[in-house]
Design an enzyme around this catalytic site. Structure first.
Site, PDB file in Angstrom:
ATOM      1  N   GLU A   1       0.804  -1.224   0.007  1.00  0.00           N
ATOM      2  CA  GLU A   1       0.102  -0.050  -0.028  1.00  0.00           C
ATOM      3  C   GLU A   1       0.960   1.081   0.097  1.00  0.00           C
ATOM      4  OE1 GLU A   1      -1.891   2.900   2.859  1.00  0.00           O
ATOM      5  OE2 GLU A   1      -2.380   1.122   3.567  1.00  0.00           O
TER       6      GLU A   1
ATOM      7  N   CYS B   1      -2.831   7.930   4.471  1.00  0.00           N
ATOM      8  CA  CYS B   1      -2.805   7.279   2.910  1.00  0.00           C
ATOM      9  C   CYS B   1      -4.120   7.645   2.303  1.00  0.00           C
ATOM     10  CB  CYS B   1      -2.552   6.092   3.094  1.00  0.00           C
ATOM     11  SG  CYS B   1      -3.631   4.930   4.142  1.00  0.00           S
TER      12      CYS B   1
END
Length: 683
Positions: free
Chosen positions: A262, A301
């Protein structure tokens, strides 16, 4: 003012022992005050031994447990951690997180673990092997079949995490891993590792996890990845540059080690053309964008980096966002009045300032000044919120390539929906996007255009305003990950996340042997008959216990009574001429639910006993029409036994096959019942 605790040397949990690295290590500073918090170092640690300990000790212990055992383990652990949340909040303040920021990290992380505990007990069987999909019939006589199964990897999951969520980032990964039956080694990012270490210490204090189930590396992983195998898994959250380097590691490539990443994500939020200033959707959009810029000081994020709106709405949008962003009060994280905490470190602040400078080559600042430190906070890593405007977004490559990982976003005007989708796609893949609209056509067109480039899409409007979890909140039941730049991986997603740490295998063979492997009866496997199976408790019941009932003839009077009693007078049951005109029927037919009702009347043993309740049917199909004069018979077979770990009963799934006088199957379905574990429990 309360004195700060003395700096400490962080330790790693390796092979069941807390150990220090060989060197003094890197100093870690309080994000708000600059005070020394801890030193971190992991040099000299035997990483190969850590992997071996996890595989041989932790893996063996976890695989001996059922899914329900592991789910109850997670529940107990989550509840125990919640008792220490105030201690975690106190340490979290030193990372720069406010109480609200810490809630997402601490209680959000524990909540994710508890969600997996709940889903594991509700959605997984109380077994050690998981079947997937239907049985594949590979022969006409039911002598050769196949079934996909999932079994835990015989290795270790190495979780390399980012600094921004030191608790959630660990717990959201280890929860599905442990539920799958795979041990973990967690490597937190150094800057905030002191909070992760504290949580792991409290985990180990509980004694809930078996030895080897969880290890912790505080510091560099050293040569850890040199020793991974094809049975291990590696997950990484962080920069795309580091992720690509790890993904290309020799051992990971040579062993085809599972690698999930990720990474950078230039998430977009799009204001629909219908959401003009003054509409609820415009106000919701402003609120959401401002929150995503300031929450966690933009160090998420999933934070909104690109703010897209129709060109005509840009000026009122700037004004509305300026009002909200200028009201974001900076302060010490522990102060309840603080609305904007510092970045995680001074180095991170300089990194964000450098990225803002890069963005300024194609965009101009319209709110905030990145070079001005809020008054009174010179020792902390504080940065004012910054909003830029890209006047020519189709030719502003930096806006779509450069992520300033802080309280920074860029406004992007668009001309029409197609251009908005094209601009979002220029981010080359993101974790999440959001669309704020109350127009169904805009919602449909936007979502279908955005979906190939995103792991998650939120639609915001007035109807969901009070219940929406928001743009930036990953949830345990939904996938977290994205294509392209975002890393191409997936985490969580409910049971999908568990399966990342399991091997899918197609098993072929005689049905009897497949049933022995899976613990689930399938067509063609041996069956046995003695007393009525409803007279048996779970302790007595066996897979393949079977009842073949007497027969019952269906009459016209039965069908007409059922129609009158239920009100279901559909023409195919009542009108011969109309039924014969139907391409599927030769004449009037019996109701499907009449067949199911009569089938129950044939197989049910009515006396009190171990069967406590019928709680539903699955996969009901009516396969052959039943006409007046046809005779029905039922074959009921015990298909699956699933005892509950913390109750005096369990679920039993029965294969119910209803056939006519010509041995044609007219109905097939699974009957679901609750059955007592013992005869005594049924009394």
């Amino acid at each position: 003012m309360t004195a700060s605790p003395a700096p400490r040397r962080l330790e790693s949990l390796i092979c069941g022992r807390w150990i220090r690295g060989d060197r003094d290590g890197q100093p870690l500073l309080d994000a708000a005050t600059g005070e020394l918090v801890a030193h971190i170092d992991a040099t000299g640690i035997d990483m190969a031994a850590a992997l071996d300990w996890g595989r041989k000790t932790g893996g063996l212990a976890l695989r001996a447990m059922s899914f329900h055992d592991r789910a109850l383990m997670l529940k107990a652990l989550g509840l125990a951690l919640m008792e220490h949340k105030e201690e975690f909040y106190t340490e979290s303040f030193r990372t720069g997180a406010t109480r609200a920021d810490g809630w997402v990290d601490i209680e959000g992380g524990i909540g994710t673990m508890l969600a997996y505990a709940s889903k594991g007990r509700r959605e997984l069987p109380n077994t050690r092997v998981l079947t997937e999909g239907d049985v594949e019939l590979l022969s006409r006589d039911d002598s050769f079949s196949a079934q996909h199964i999932l079994s835990p990897l015989r290795g270790v999951a190495v979780h390399i995490n980012a600094y921004n969520f030191p608790v959630w980032g660990m717990l959201e990964k280890i929860a599905p891993t442990l539920l799958a039956g795979v041990p973990c080694i967690v490597k937190p990012a150094s800057q905030t590792a002191y909070l992760t270490e504290l949580v792991v210490r409290r985990i180990m204090d509980t004694g809930i996890l078996p030895d080897g189930a969880l290890q912790l590396i505080c510091g560099s992983v050293g040569d850890l990845l040199d020793h991974v195998t094809g049975q291990d898994a590696v997950t990484f959250t962080g920069s795309a540059w580091t992720g690509r380097k790890l993904r290309a590691h020799r051992a990971i490539v040579e062993n085809s080690t599972r690698f999930t990443m990720e990474a950078d994500s230039l998430n977009a939020s799009i204001l629909g053309a219908d959401a003009a200033p003054g509409t609820p959707e415009f106000d919701l959009f402003v609120k959401e964008v401002a929150r995503e810029i300031t929450a966690k000081a933009g160090q998420k994020c999933t934070a909104i980096r690109r703010v897209m709106a129709p060109a005509g709405y840009i000026e009122p949008l700037i004004a509305a966002l300026r009002t909200r962003l200028e009201a974001a009060t900076p302060g010490l994280p522990a102060d309840s009045a603080t609305r904007l905490g510092p970045l995680a470190s001074m180095d991170q602040r300089e990194e964000v300032r450098a990225r803002i400078s890069e963005l300024q080559t194609v965009a101009r600042i319209v709110v905030g000044d990145p070079d001005v430190t809020p008054d009174g906070f010179d020792q902390g890593a504080y940065l004012n919120p910054v909003l830029l405007l890209a006047d020519d977004p189709m030719n502003a490559a930096a806006v779509h390539d450069c992520e300033a990982f802080g309280p920074v976003a860029t406004l992007i005007p668009y001309e029409d929906a197609d251009q908005a989708v094209a601009l979002a796609a220029m981010g080359k893949g993101s974790l999440v996007s959001s669309v704020f609209t109350n127009d169904p056509d805009i919602a449909r067109n936007m979502v279908l255009g955005l979906a190939p480039y995103h792991g998650r899409i939120l639609i915001g409007n007035r109807a969901s305003a009070k219940s929406s979890t928001g743009h930036g909140s990953p949830l345990a039941g939904l996938v977290h990950g994205g294509p392209g730049r975002a890393g191409g991986g997936e985490e969580m997603g409910g049971m999908r996340g568990v399966k990342h740490y399991m091997q899918r295998t197609a098993v072929q063979g005689a049905p009897g042997l497949l049933s022995a492997v899976t613990g689930r009866w399938i067509e063609g496997a041996p069956a046995q008959s003695d007393i009525h199976p409803f007279r048996k408790s779970l302790a007595e019941l066996r897979i393949g216990d079977q009842l073949v009932t007497a027969s019952r003839q269906i009459t016209q009077a039965d069908v007409e009574h059922f129609a009158e009693f239920t009100g279901d007078t559909f023409y195919a049951h009542m009108d011969s001429e109309a039924a014969r005109a139907n391409p599927f029927f030769e004449d009037r037919v019996a109701h499907g639910y009449l067949i199911a009702s009569f089938a129950a009347g044939l197989f049910v043993d009515p006396a009190p006993g171990p069967v406590l309740a019928n709680y539903g049917v699955d996969n009901m199909r009516f396969l052959t029409p039943v006409y007046f004069g046809d005779t029905l018979q039922v074959r009921l077979t015990c298909k699956d036994i699933n005892p509950r770990a913390n109750a005096e009963h369990g679920e039993v799934r029965w294969d119910c096959q209803v056939s006519n006088q010509n041995s044609e199957i007219v109905a097939q379905y699974d009957v679901l019942t609750m059955v007592a574990k013992t005869q005594e429990a049924a009394e």
